[in-house]
Motif scaffolding. Structure first.
Motif, PDB file in Angstrom:
ATOM      1  N   ALA A  99       0.827  -1.219   0.000  1.00  0.00           N
ATOM      2  CA  ALA A  99       0.000   0.000   0.000  1.00  0.00           C
ATOM      3  C   ALA A  99       0.858   1.265   0.000  1.00  0.00           C
ATOM      4  CB  ALA A  99      -0.933   0.005   1.207  1.00  0.00           C
ATOM      5  N   ASP A 100       2.113   1.134   0.415  1.00  0.00           N
ATOM      6  CA  ASP A 100       2.996   2.309   0.442  1.00  0.00           C
ATOM      7  C   ASP A 100       3.843   2.433  -0.821  1.00  0.00           C
ATOM      8  OD1 ASP A 100       2.141   2.796   3.011  1.00  0.00           O
ATOM      9  OD2 ASP A 100       3.759   1.604   3.914  1.00  0.00           O
ATOM     10  N   LYS A 101       3.758   1.436  -1.687  1.00  0.00           N
ATOM     11  CA  LYS A 101       4.640   1.426  -2.862  1.00  0.00           C
ATOM     12  C   LYS A 101       4.018   2.201  -4.014  1.00  0.00           C
ATOM     13  CE  LYS A 101       7.592  -1.377  -0.899  1.00  0.00           C
ATOM     14  NZ  LYS A 101       8.799  -0.829  -0.312  1.00  0.00           N
ATOM     15  N   LYS A 102       4.879   2.933  -4.731  1.00  0.00           N
ATOM     16  CA  LYS A 102       4.393   3.709  -5.872  1.00  0.00           C
ATOM     17  C   LYS A 102       4.718   2.972  -7.177  1.00  0.00           C
ATOM     18  CE  LYS A 102       6.165   7.873  -4.631  1.00  0.00           C
ATOM     19  NZ  LYS A 102       6.436   9.311  -4.826  1.00  0.00           N
ATOM     20  N   VAL A 103       3.683   2.819  -8.008  1.00  0.00           N
ATOM     21  CA  VAL A 103       3.852   2.133  -9.293  1.00  0.00           C
ATOM     22  C   VAL A 103       3.634   3.141 -10.420  1.00  0.00           C
ATOM     23  CG1 VAL A 103       3.144   0.157 -10.707  1.00  0.00           C
ATOM     24  CG2 VAL A 103       2.710   0.141  -8.247  1.00  0.00           C
ATOM     25  N   GLY A 104       4.589   3.216 -11.335  1.00  0.00           N
ATOM     26  CA  GLY A 104       4.418   4.036 -12.529  1.00  0.00           C
ATOM     27  C   GLY A 104       4.138   3.130 -13.717  1.00  0.00           C
ATOM     28  N   VAL A 105       3.082   3.436 -14.462  1.00  0.00           N
ATOM     29  CA  VAL A 105       2.734   2.611 -15.631  1.00  0.00           C
ATOM     30  C   VAL A 105       2.697   3.502 -16.865  1.00  0.00           C
ATOM     31  CG1 VAL A 105       1.035   1.060 -16.667  1.00  0.00           C
ATOM     32  CG2 VAL A 105       1.312   1.096 -14.171  1.00  0.00           C
ATOM     33  N   ALA A 108      -2.307   0.930  -3.189  1.00  0.00           N
ATOM     34  CA  ALA A 108      -3.316   1.974  -3.033  1.00  0.00           C
ATOM     35  C   ALA A 108      -3.555   2.640  -4.389  1.00  0.00           C
ATOM     36  CB  ALA A 108      -2.834   3.011  -2.024  1.00  0.00           C
ATOM     37  N   LYS A 109      -4.822   2.875  -4.697  1.00  0.00           N
ATOM     38  CA  LYS A 109      -5.169   3.460  -6.006  1.00  0.00           C
ATOM     39  C   LYS A 109      -4.389   4.749  -6.272  1.00  0.00           C
ATOM     40  CE  LYS A 109      -9.346   4.902  -8.605  1.00  0.00           C
ATOM     41  NZ  LYS A 109      -8.912   4.517  -9.917  1.00  0.00           N
ATOM     42  N   GLU A 110      -4.240   5.578  -5.228  1.00  0.00           N
ATOM     43  CA  GLU A 110      -3.559   6.865  -5.430  1.00  0.00           C
ATOM     44  C   GLU A 110      -2.050   6.701  -5.657  1.00  0.00           C
ATOM     45  OE1 GLU A 110      -5.304   5.970  -2.786  1.00  0.00           O
ATOM     46  OE2 GLU A 110      -4.278   6.438  -0.904  1.00  0.00           O
ATOM     47  N   ASN A 111      -1.523   5.503  -5.411  1.00  0.00           N
ATOM     48  CA  ASN A 111      -0.095   5.264  -5.662  1.00  0.00           C
ATOM     49  C   ASN A 111       0.170   4.600  -7.010  1.00  0.00           C
ATOM     50  OD1 ASN A 111       0.710   6.398  -3.273  1.00  0.00           O
ATOM     51  ND2 ASN A 111       0.735   4.451  -2.152  1.00  0.00           N
ATOM     52  N   ILE A 112      -0.906   4.407  -7.774  1.00  0.00           N
ATOM     53  CA  ILE A 112      -0.744   3.825  -9.114  1.00  0.00           C
ATOM     54  C   ILE A 112      -0.987   4.947 -10.118  1.00  0.00           C
ATOM     55  CG2 ILE A 112      -1.604   2.112 -10.761  1.00  0.00           C
ATOM     56  CD1 ILE A 112      -2.869   0.665  -8.275  1.00  0.00           C
ATOM     57  N   THR A 113       0.041   5.277 -10.874  1.00  0.00           N
ATOM     58  CA  THR A 113      -0.107   6.351 -11.870  1.00  0.00           C
ATOM     59  C   THR A 113       0.072   5.746 -13.262  1.00  0.00           C
ATOM     60  OG1 THR A 113       0.876   7.860 -10.277  1.00  0.00           O
ATOM     61  CG2 THR A 113       0.656   8.656 -12.541  1.00  0.00           C
ATOM     62  N   ILE A 114      -0.961   5.874 -14.089  1.00  0.00           N
ATOM     63  CA  ILE A 114      -0.913   5.312 -15.442  1.00  0.00           C
ATOM     64  C   ILE A 114      -0.957   6.473 -16.435  1.00  0.00           C
ATOM     65  CG2 ILE A 114      -1.994   3.701 -17.065  1.00  0.00           C
ATOM     66  CD1 ILE A 114      -3.297   2.279 -14.742  1.00  0.00           C
ATOM     67  N   VAL A 115       0.051   6.552 -17.318  1.00  0.00           N
ATOM     68  CA  VAL A 115       0.130   7.702 -18.231  1.00  0.00           C
ATOM     69  C   VAL A 115       0.068   7.256 -19.699  1.00  0.00           C
ATOM     70  CG1 VAL A 115       1.362   9.198 -16.620  1.00  0.00           C
ATOM     71  CG2 VAL A 115       2.663   7.664 -18.124  1.00  0.00           C
ATOM     72  N   ASP A 116      -0.425   8.195 -20.527  1.00  0.00           N
ATOM     73  CA  ASP A 116      -0.643   7.949 -21.954  1.00  0.00           C
ATOM     74  C   ASP A 116       0.527   8.511 -22.757  1.00  0.00           C
ATOM     75  OD1 ASP A 116      -1.592   7.738 -24.529  1.00  0.00           O
ATOM     76  OD2 ASP A 116      -3.321   9.070 -24.254  1.00  0.00           O
TER      77      ASP A 116
END
Ligand code: GAL
Length: 373
Positions: free
Chosen positions: A66-72, A99-107
């Motif tokens: 939940a504390d980990k940040k994922v970049g997609v 956590a949803k707020e730690n998952i960032t998906i970019v175009d």
């Protein structure tokens, strides 16, 4: 069950020609047909620790996901299949505890410069892991170098970097892997769907050959070259003579697919017996043009795609599209997320993790549709 394997890719396969035009991509040589590649898969839980886990993984401290940040990074949001893929990826990451707020998906908007900037931003933000669907596969080495230098584990998806690049991950014991399906298998399945109909059913103009047109995806994805090559190879392997009337690049796009097939139909008319599309979006476009030209799939022409988009599977059930191939976005997205987790918890991964495609025809389309919902 998800499958993982270190793909044994020969130089000849990875040198598959990107040339377009009849006899272009189909001339690409390969020494390992999809069936052999499938035999090389090892059924194994994706969570299983890999023997060659990288240094960073060995040092990973684990901790709460939940504390980990994922970049997609996705190469382009305006892609039907990648939309399904990223939806499942986010759902599964959250299910696993991110956590949803730690998952960032970019175009990436199909622009490598844009995507490279997004990767720089993720590095600057200190994400814990990156999942990247490259815009240009040829940028893999540059991207890998900067992500590895930042000490961030990296999972590539959908656009497979070449063999030389993958060899570097192994040689350097880096926390970098690719998760995807073997596109040779999808091409083979497309060809088999047509071969199984038999020459009498397909050879409307009675010239003794299967006359086809090929609508290819973006050559930046090796999937396009492999599907083009192996769909035709499945026909010739089954003993059919083939005649390529037209071979065009539709960039995975429905509108382009419709335009290209409309042009081919006006040029070659009733001689076109089979329309091969490297993906379903283009097959949907092809169907519009086939219907506008007064042709009827299953009666005087055949049409196959890849992906198993819901709309296409419904059309397979209705008999409006001959068949497709399920490009398992669940296995690929979940596998990519599992690989990311394995890096974060120190288990590590093999460098090439593969899953299987499934052939979809009228016989099993309902079952596949049920599994998609
Ligand atoms: C393929 C898929 C296409 C398109 C492409 C993007 O695997 O079949 O529909 O999404 O990936 O690279």
């Amino acid at each position: 069950m998800f499958k993982k394997v270190i793909a044994i890719m020969t130089a000849s396969i990875l040198a598959a020609s990107m040339l377009v035009g009849c006899g272009g991509s189909t001339g690409a040589s390969s020494s390992a047909p999809a069936e052999e590649a499938a035999e090389e898969t090892v059924e194994e839980e994706a969570e299983a620790p890999a023997e060659d886990a990288g240094d960073a993984a060995a040092e990973a401290v684990g901790g709460d996901l939940a504390d980990k940040k994922v970049g997609v990074c996705i190469y382009q949001f305006a892609d039907n299949f990648m939309t399904l893929f990223r939806g499942e990826l986010e759902r599964y990451l959250i299910e696993q505890g991110f956590a949803k707020e730690n998952i960032t998906i970019v175009d990436g908007a199909n622009d490598q410069a844009t995507q490279s900037g997004q990767i720089d931003n993720f590095i600057a933000d200190g994400v814990d892991v990156l999942i990247i669907n490259l815009v240009n596969s040829s940028s893999a080495a540059t991207v890998t170098d900067k992500v590895v230098a930042a000490g961030i584990p990296l999972v590539y998806i959908n656009r497979e970097p070449d063999a030389d690049e993958q060899q570097r991950w192994t040689d350097n014991n880096w926390d970098v892997c690719y998760v995807g399906c073997d596109a040779r298998q999808s091409g083979t399945f497309q060809g088999e769907i047509i071969a199984d109909l038999g020459l009498d059913a397909v050879d409307f103009n009675k010239n003794g050959k299967i006359d086809y047109i090929m609508i290819e995806g973006d050559p930046e994805n090796i999937d396009a070259a492999y599907r083009t090559e192996f769909s035709v190879k499945a026909l010739t392997d089954a003993g059919f003579e083939v005649n390529c009337l037209d071979d065009q690049v539709g960039m995975w796009d429905q509108v382009k697919g419709a335009e290209l097939v409309a042009n081919s139909l006006s040029q070659y008319g009733n001689d076109i017996e089979v329309v091969f599309c490297n993906n379903d979006a283009m097959a949907l476009g092809a169907l519009q043009s086939i219907q506008s030209a007064g042709r009827t799939v299953g009666t005087d022409i055949y049409l196959v795609g890849v992906d198993a988009l819901t709309e296409v599977v419904e059309k397979v059930i209705a008999g409006e599209i001959t068949g497709t191939v399920f490009n398992n976005h669940f296995a690929q997205a979940d596998g990519a997320a599992d690989a990311a987790i394995n890096y974060l918890n120190g288990a590590g991964n093999e460098h090439n993790i593969q899953c299987d495609y499934t052939k979809v025809t009228a016989e099993n389309a309902q079952e596949i549709l049920d599994s998609l919902q």
